[in-house]
Scaffold this active site. Structure first.
Site, PDB file in Angstrom:
ATOM      1  N   ASP A 210      -3.841  32.065  39.757  1.00 49.67           N
ATOM      2  CA  ASP A 210      -5.003  31.325  40.236  1.00 49.67           C
ATOM      3  C   ASP A 210      -4.488  30.239  41.180  1.00 49.67           C
ATOM      4  OD1 ASP A 210      -7.527  30.392  40.738  1.00 49.67           O
ATOM      5  OD2 ASP A 210      -8.121  30.205  38.642  1.00 49.67           O
TER       6      ASP A 210
HETATM    7  C1  NOJ Z   1      -9.859  28.831  41.592  1.00 48.06           C
HETATM    8  C2  NOJ Z   1     -10.776  29.588  40.702  1.00 48.06           C
HETATM    9  O1  NOJ Z   1     -10.432  29.344  39.347  1.00 48.06           O
HETATM   10  C3  NOJ Z   1     -10.765  31.085  40.922  1.00 48.06           C
HETATM   11  O2  NOJ Z   1     -11.815  31.643  40.191  1.00 48.06           O
HETATM   12  C4  NOJ Z   1     -10.880  31.410  42.368  1.00 48.06           C
HETATM   13  O3  NOJ Z   1     -10.856  32.815  42.535  1.00 48.06           O
HETATM   14  C5  NOJ Z   1      -9.753  30.745  43.120  1.00 48.06           C
HETATM   15  N1  NOJ Z   1      -9.858  29.308  42.959  1.00 48.06           N
HETATM   16  C6  NOJ Z   1      -9.764  31.105  44.601  1.00 48.06           C
HETATM   17  O4  NOJ Z   1     -10.769  30.439  45.245  1.00 48.06           O
END
Ligand code: NOJ
Length: 801
Positions: A316
């Site tokens: 993530d």
């Molecule tokens: C953080 C988020 O937790 C996740 O769901 C998302 O896909 C990513 N950022 C990318 O934007």
């Protein structure tokens, strides 16, 4: 979908289970308990290699050929990913992507949303880098790209995975027209705590339901073949346990036993992998002290070894760098090493693989064989998507791919199915308030969400645009004409003046019915980094609601929210309540058609709706405890003399406001008793069913119930199958969802809902963390929700009696 089993050879079984059996035997001698009543089957979940495209031999040959030509630095480049558009998290400060691409230092970019921009970046990667490897563009397509659908929690309230699949297909078609071939979706975080803002992005609290949606989203994004230019890679996230954030505070730690992890949190991800999901995103949270983005147990043992996953594990956003904050790495190099060695292939945004991974390989701290394996995962996906053959998109076709009439109609259809009618009381004339009559003279339309287009898009908008949204106000005015709709905003979401409230009360006084559109601020109060401790209506909206209700005019409350809200007063005093979530671009038409009965509500809650924050976490599939409190109504002290020493609150009922699976429609339904077609089940029959190896597998148990439509409108009802297992080696929930189906019943008609209960309905992760069946007592319900239905019982026996 059926879980897959592998039966080991007898010697292997003996070797594996001998210590366990010895322990169980000694334990039984010591405790004189019923240790031998359980017979765990020595079966492990078999890897399914589901996505043949990711294990295709032609692709494999091309991957190996390319790998041979790559330097260590170029290999690392494939594992590096940055956001090159609108940031959705803390940045790295980098902007030199063009130079990095030319040097082959980037494998993927995201947050780039036009064909012109993706083509421009792609041209550098393909034409200027030494090996011409295309980049993979990703985006958070959480509930649509340009055509925005209801938020995922709303989509799950349809209990219709096919709608999710079709919505995901629309998103794939639109996004791929801009060159985006990777959706950071579906989010499969099972969640029992509505304080956590991200419940809006998921499918609620039940592993069976979330798994059904997991498969649907993957099918929708990836289509029949990833090679199709309109197919995009799915990314099941956030692996794993993120939804159990302590106290509902986003990014917080989680403690989940292996049993609970395997029985509740992992199955949706397993379902996505079995459906062929091409990627998985490792989560932010620590899981039992080990951050999910450095967790070799979940990423390597479970995902790769047990499930045979072949795709990409993406971190993530900065979750690799965050290993330092978690305290398991004191510098970037250690964070990169720990994440990589635990099984994270790609580093999203941290830049730590870029900075350290090549050195780690050169120094021998990380093996090149492991590096190759991660690069294989990325290259496989790129080959499977056909990016090497077709790296660019046709910029001229981009705009015509958006907002097709079919997509817009589908968005309205999904929204209509997502609405959950929580309450619809009879008025003094003996009729329910909803649906409203077309002949109604006038309607007061009140509240901050009645005419706010941007709010209808919820927390993740992708390319969603307020200009594409039809609000409730404009749809209502279109239907009734401007003079019959008395609009007053009444309040902002978080503030209100006395004058605003008074204007709303006056509008209600001058109308036949008041429709209040109240709720949360979608982009600000729901989704990521949007945890709340207070789940009431924000600002002075409760005051507005009560003031309007005090006029004596019938009130329809439409709740716009990314989670169940705490609305005890409304639940008691407001005749009609509709949970609308954030419905997407067709909010207005979908709501107007529902309010006036052009369509009937069919949605059911995918998440328990609490009475008070103090009850949270509250979920239907809880354990019974040793001192269960038997409560049949909402009174904390039924009849004034409830038992004190039972599991309960002094000042609140244990019961939710509305249970999981609950939702009314515009007619009334009567469920008959649950009936079973057998009086006894044999353990070996179920094992046969699970192993699916016998051609003479016995007919599965059938559970059925008659359902009568006792009202005057047709109904499409989601009928639910629940079981409870007792006498098990571990406590099993008071109910677990094991099936659901939708049937349409005409007024006056009785239909029989019949479920073939699969063997999986009786299997669970036992006290040795083995997926197994045991001789147990089974209670079965065919029911409209998790709190109703008549039970029927059957025993699973070792041998015929
Ligand atoms: C953080 C988020 O937790 C996740 O769901 C998302 O896909 C990513 N950022 C990318 O934007």
């Amino acid at each position: 979908m059926r879980q897959q089993y592998r039966f080991c050879s007898p010697t292997r079984i003996l070797r594996a289970v001998f210590p366990v059996l010895l322990f169980a035997h000694l334990f039984s001698l010591l405790t004189l308990s019923r240790a031998f009543a359980q017979t765990p089957i020595a079966a492990a979940l078999k890897p399914t290699h589901p996505n043949s495209e990711l294990s295709d031999s032609a692709i494999e040959a091309r991957v190996e050929e390319l790998l041979k030509k790559m330097t260590i630095e170029e290999k690392v480049g494939q594992l590096v990913q940055y956001s090159a558009g609108q940031p959705t998290g803390p940045g790295t400060g980098r902007t030199d992507y063009a130079d990095m691409l030319a040097r082959g230092e980037i494998g993927g970019l995201f947050n780039i949303v036009t064909a012109k921009d993706t083509n421009a970046f792609q041209r550098i990667a393909v034409e200027k880098s030494r090996l011409h490897i295309p980049i993979l563009f990703g985006l958070d397509l959480i509930h649509g790209f340009r055509t925005e659908f209801p938020i995922p929690l709303g989509i799950s309230a349809t209990w219709d995975p096919q709608l999710a699949e079709r919505a995901a297909r629309v998103a794939a078609r639109e996004a791929s027209a801009t060159g985006i071939r990777w959706a950071f979706s579906p989010m499969l975080d099972l969640a029992r705590d509505p304080r956590w803002g991200r419940v809006a992005e998921g499918e609620g609290e039940d592993p069976f339901l979330v798994s059904a949606f997991a498969r649907a989203y993957v099918r929708g994004y990836q289509g029949r073949s990833l090679k199709s230019a309109e197919s995009i890679l799915a990314c099941a996230k956030h692996y794993v346990g993120y939804g159990a954030a302590e106290a509902g505070r986003d990014y917080n730690s989680t403690e989940i036993s292996e049993h609970t992890l395997r029985q509740y949190y992992l199955p949706p991800f397993r379902a996505a992998v079995d459906a062929g999901a091409g990627s998985i995103m490792s989560a932010f949270n620590s899981l039992n002290g080990i951050p999910a983005s450095a967790n070799a147990f979940t990423l390597k043992k479970v995902l790769r070894q047990e499930w045979g996953f072949q795709g990409i594990v993406d971190s993530d956003w900065t979750s690799v760098g965050e290993l330092m904050n978690h305290g398991i790495a004191n510098d970037g190099a250690t964070a990169a090493r720990k994440a990589f060695q635990a099984g994270v292939d790609m580093d999203m945004v941290s830049s730590l693989y870029h900075e350290h991974l090549a050195n780690l390989v050169h120094s021998g701290a990380v093996s090149e064989a492991d590096l190759d394996e991660s690069v294989r995962h990325v290259l496989r996906a790129k080959f499977a998507l056909g990016l090497f053959e077709n790296p660019y998109v046709d910029e001229k076709k981009e705009s015509s791919a958006m907002l097709s009439p079919e997509a817009v109609t589908l968005s309205r259809e999904v929204a209509e199915h997502s609405f959950v009618l929580l309450k619809n009381d009879l008025l003094s004339n003996g009729s329910p308030l909803l649906p409203l009559s077309d002949d109604i003279k006038s309607v007061a339309l009140l509240g901050p969400l009645a005419d706010d287009a941007n709010q209808m898009l919820g927390s993740w908008g992708a390319l969603g645009n307020g200009r594409d949204v039809t609000t409730l106000r404009s749809a209502l005015v279109k239907k009734l004409g401007g003079t019959r709709v008395h609009f007053a905003k009444g309040s902002e979401i978080s503030t209100a003046s006395d004058a605003q409230i008074k204007a709303a009360v006056d509008a209600a006084k001058n109308s036949d019915v008041a429709i209040l559109a109240l709720g949360e601020n979608g982009p600000e109060m729901t989704g990521e980094a949007a945890s709340r401790t207070n789940l009431d209506l924000p600002g002075r909206q409760e005051q507005l609601l009560e003031a309007v209700a005090a006029t004596g005019k019938p009130v329809v409350l439409i709740v716009f929210s990314g989670r169940p809200l705490i609305l005890p007063w409304a639940a008691e005093h407001v005749p009609s309540i509709l949970a609308a979530w954030f419905p997407g671009i067709q909010a207005g038409p979908a709501l107007t058609r529902t309010l006036f009965g052009e369509t009937s509500p069919t949605g059911k809650l995918s998440m328990t709706w609490p009475r008070s924050v103090g009850q949270i976490p509250i979920y239907y599939n809880a354990l019974n405890t040793g001192r269960p409190s038997v409560q049949n109504d909402a009174t904390p002290f039924p009849n004034g003399h409830d038992e004190k020493f039972v599991s309960r609150y002094l000042d609140e009922s244990n019961l939710p406001q509305f249970p999981f699976g609950f939702g009314l429609t515009y007619t009334t339904l009567r469920y008959g008793a649950t009936e079973l077609n057998k009086s006894e089940l044999r353990l070996d029959w179920i094992k046969e069913g699970l192993s699916n190896t016998s051609s003479s597998a016995p007919t599965p148990l059938q559970a059925s119930a008659n359902i009568t439509n006792t009202g005057s409108r047709a109904a499409t009802e989601t009928v639910q199958l629940y079981v409870r297992l007792q006498g098990t080696s571990v406590s099993e929930p008071v109910r677990s969802l094991k099936g659901f189906q939708q049937i349409t019943i005409a007024p006056g008609e009785t239909k029989r809902a019949v479920f073939s209960v699969p063997s999986e309905a009786f299997a669970f992760w036992n006290d040795q963390n083995i997926y197994s069946v045991e001789p147990v007592r089974v209670t079965v319900w065919v029911a409209p929700n998790a709190a109703s239905g008549t039970p029927a019982q059957i025993e699973i026996r070792n041998k015929a009696n």
